[in-house]
Motif scaffolding. Structure first.
Motif, PDB file in Angstrom:
ATOM      1  N   VAL A   1       1.096  -1.245   0.333  1.00 63.42           N
ATOM      2  CA  VAL A   1       0.056  -0.309  -0.162  1.00 63.42           C
ATOM      3  C   VAL A   1       0.953   1.083  -0.020  1.00 63.42           C
ATOM      4  CG1 VAL A   1      -2.026  -1.102   1.263  1.00 63.42           C
ATOM      5  CG2 VAL A   1      -0.882  -0.002   2.092  1.00 63.42           C
ATOM      6  N   HIS A   2       0.663   2.354  -0.874  1.00 64.77           N
ATOM      7  CA  HIS A   2       1.410   3.610  -0.661  1.00 64.77           C
ATOM      8  C   HIS A   2       0.270   4.595  -1.121  1.00 64.77           C
ATOM      9  CE1 HIS A   2       4.226   6.115  -3.465  1.00 64.77           C
ATOM     10  NE2 HIS A   2       3.933   6.316  -2.270  1.00 64.77           N
ATOM     11  N   ALA A   3       0.735   5.195   0.378  1.00 62.87           N
ATOM     12  CA  ALA A   3      -0.686   6.674   0.386  1.00 62.87           C
ATOM     13  C   ALA A   3       0.238   8.363   0.290  1.00 62.87           C
ATOM     14  CB  ALA A   3      -1.423   6.337   1.790  1.00 62.87           C
ATOM     15  N   GLY A   4      -0.553   8.854   0.057  1.00 60.59           N
ATOM     16  CA  GLY A   4      -0.086  10.444  -0.591  1.00 60.59           C
ATOM     17  C   GLY A   4       1.340   9.842  -1.561  1.00 60.59           C
ATOM     18  N   ALA A   5       0.549   9.378  -2.546  1.00 66.32           N
ATOM     19  CA  ALA A   5       1.741   8.811  -3.823  1.00 66.32           C
ATOM     20  C   ALA A   5       2.315  10.055  -4.508  1.00 66.32           C
ATOM     21  CB  ALA A   5       1.254   8.416  -4.582  1.00 66.32           C
ATOM     22  N   ALA A   6       1.890  11.781  -4.706  1.00 64.03           N
ATOM     23  CA  ALA A   6       2.223  12.924  -4.881  1.00 64.03           C
ATOM     24  C   ALA A   6       2.916  13.612  -4.124  1.00 64.03           C
ATOM     25  CB  ALA A   6       1.460  12.893  -6.022  1.00 64.03           C
ATOM     26  N   GLY A   7       3.429  12.534  -3.322  1.00 67.60           N
ATOM     27  CA  GLY A   7       4.576  13.378  -2.136  1.00 67.60           C
ATOM     28  C   GLY A   7       3.856  14.220  -1.239  1.00 67.60           C
ATOM     29  N   ASN A   8       2.348  13.755  -1.375  1.00 69.01           N
ATOM     30  CA  ASN A   8       1.716  14.425   0.830  1.00 69.01           C
ATOM     31  C   ASN A   8       2.272  13.399   1.531  1.00 69.01           C
ATOM     32  OD1 ASN A   8      -0.210  15.449   2.166  1.00 69.01           O
ATOM     33  ND2 ASN A   8      -1.615  14.689   1.217  1.00 69.01           N
TER      34      ASN A   8
ATOM     35  N   ILE B   1       4.169   5.956   2.279  1.00 70.39           N
ATOM     36  CA  ILE B   1       3.561   7.361   2.882  1.00 70.39           C
ATOM     37  C   ILE B   1       4.293   8.208   2.367  1.00 70.39           C
ATOM     38  CG2 ILE B   1       2.568   8.861   4.572  1.00 70.39           C
ATOM     39  CD1 ILE B   1       2.104   6.746   6.268  1.00 70.39           C
ATOM     40  N   ALA B   2       3.689   8.386   0.643  1.00 75.11           N
ATOM     41  CA  ALA B   2       4.738   9.972   0.615  1.00 75.11           C
ATOM     42  C   ALA B   2       5.953   8.802   0.203  1.00 75.11           C
ATOM     43  CB  ALA B   2       5.386  11.232   0.743  1.00 75.11           C
ATOM     44  N   ASP B   3       7.065   9.901   0.234  1.00 79.39           N
ATOM     45  CA  ASP B   3       9.014   9.311  -0.199  1.00 79.39           C
ATOM     46  C   ASP B   3       8.771   8.356   0.746  1.00 79.39           C
ATOM     47  OD1 ASP B   3       9.022  11.194   1.905  1.00 79.39           O
ATOM     48  OD2 ASP B   3      10.552  12.144   0.796  1.00 79.39           O
ATOM     49  N   VAL B   4       8.666   8.068   2.058  1.00 86.00           N
ATOM     50  CA  VAL B   4       8.828   6.978   3.075  1.00 86.00           C
ATOM     51  C   VAL B   4       8.374   5.490   2.843  1.00 86.00           C
ATOM     52  CG1 VAL B   4       9.159   6.832   5.680  1.00 86.00           C
ATOM     53  CG2 VAL B   4       9.256   8.713   4.775  1.00 86.00           C
ATOM     54  N   THR B   5       9.532   4.396   2.674  1.00 87.60           N
ATOM     55  CA  THR B   5       9.115   3.108   2.270  1.00 87.60           C
ATOM     56  C   THR B   5       9.583   2.549   4.140  1.00 87.60           C
ATOM     57  OG1 THR B   5       8.919   2.860   0.671  1.00 87.60           O
ATOM     58  CG2 THR B   5       8.953   0.925   1.931  1.00 87.60           C
TER      59      THR B   5
END
Length: 215
Positions: free
Chosen positions: A153-160, A177-181
């Motif tokens: 799952v990846h939320a905030g994919a545009a950098g939010n 989330i955003a740029d953090v995995t």
């Protein structure tokens, strides 16, 4: 019992009581008739549903959910059972998480995402089922899963970086989330069976009980 189906309401949605001695086809047709007549009362409502009185298979349950949604134009966000702990978890998600995701800003996906299935959206996503291992959900907004996350799952994919992920159970292959995995998921309290929310704090993803969040 003359009525094969009785429909009651509570604070969180509808209770559909079914005659245990009636055939499934009879129950399905009576439900279709009842909800067709009640369309003007329920149209565009968002609610949860409890089935009681008889045991349904997963296929039958899904069929009745689709019937109610289609005939009464109801947006069903989850299914309660009679287990009090499960009901409490679902209430938390309905009351707290969905309040922050108005329908006009989100996308509903009804069903479990299986291996190799991908769901992507520019909006927030509410999955009415599980995300199985090998499945992937990507959203520029938030992600709410009324089930278990076992996939990616990846939320905030545009950098939010304010985006969040909510699930009744989190056992993800990858949580982003955003740029953090998260190579690992940080839980600030001992694991226990309750709805959880994942958010960024600095450069780490933490998971906390949903009920303790301030919206």
């Amino acid at each position: 019992m003359n009525q094969k189906v009785m429909i009651k309401s509570n604070r969180y949605g509808l209770i559909v009581h079914m005659d245990a001695e009636a055939g499934y086809e009879e129950i399905r047709e009576e439900l279709r008739h009842r909800f067709t007549e009640a369309d003007r009362f329920f149209r565009d409502a968002t609610m949860a549903v409890t089935f009681e009185g008889r045991i349904l298979t997963k296929v039958q349950e899904q069929e009745l959910i689709e019937l109610i949604s289609d005939t009464a134009h109801v947006h069903i966000v989850c299914i309660f059972d009679n287990d009090k702990n499960t009901e409490r978890l679902y209430q938390e998600v309905v009351e707290e998480s969905l309040e922050s995701l108005p329908r006009k800003e989100g996308q509903f996906y009804r069903g479990t995402l299986k291996k190799r299935q991908v769901l992507e959206s520019e909006k927030s996503i509410i999955v009415l089922g599980d995300v199985e291992a090998g499945a992937r959900v990507v959203s520029r907004g938030n992600i709410v899963v009324l089930g278990t996350i076992r996939g990616k799952v990846h939320a905030g994919a545009a950098g939010n970086r304010q985006a969040f992920i909510v699930a009744l159970s989190m056992k993800p292959q990858i949580l982003r989330i955003a740029d953090v995995t998260a190579p690992r998921v940080y839980t600030r309290k001992p694991e226990k069976p309750e709805a959880k929310i994942a958010r960024l704090l600095g450069d780490h993803i933490y998971i906390d009980p949903l009920a303790e969040q301030d919206w």
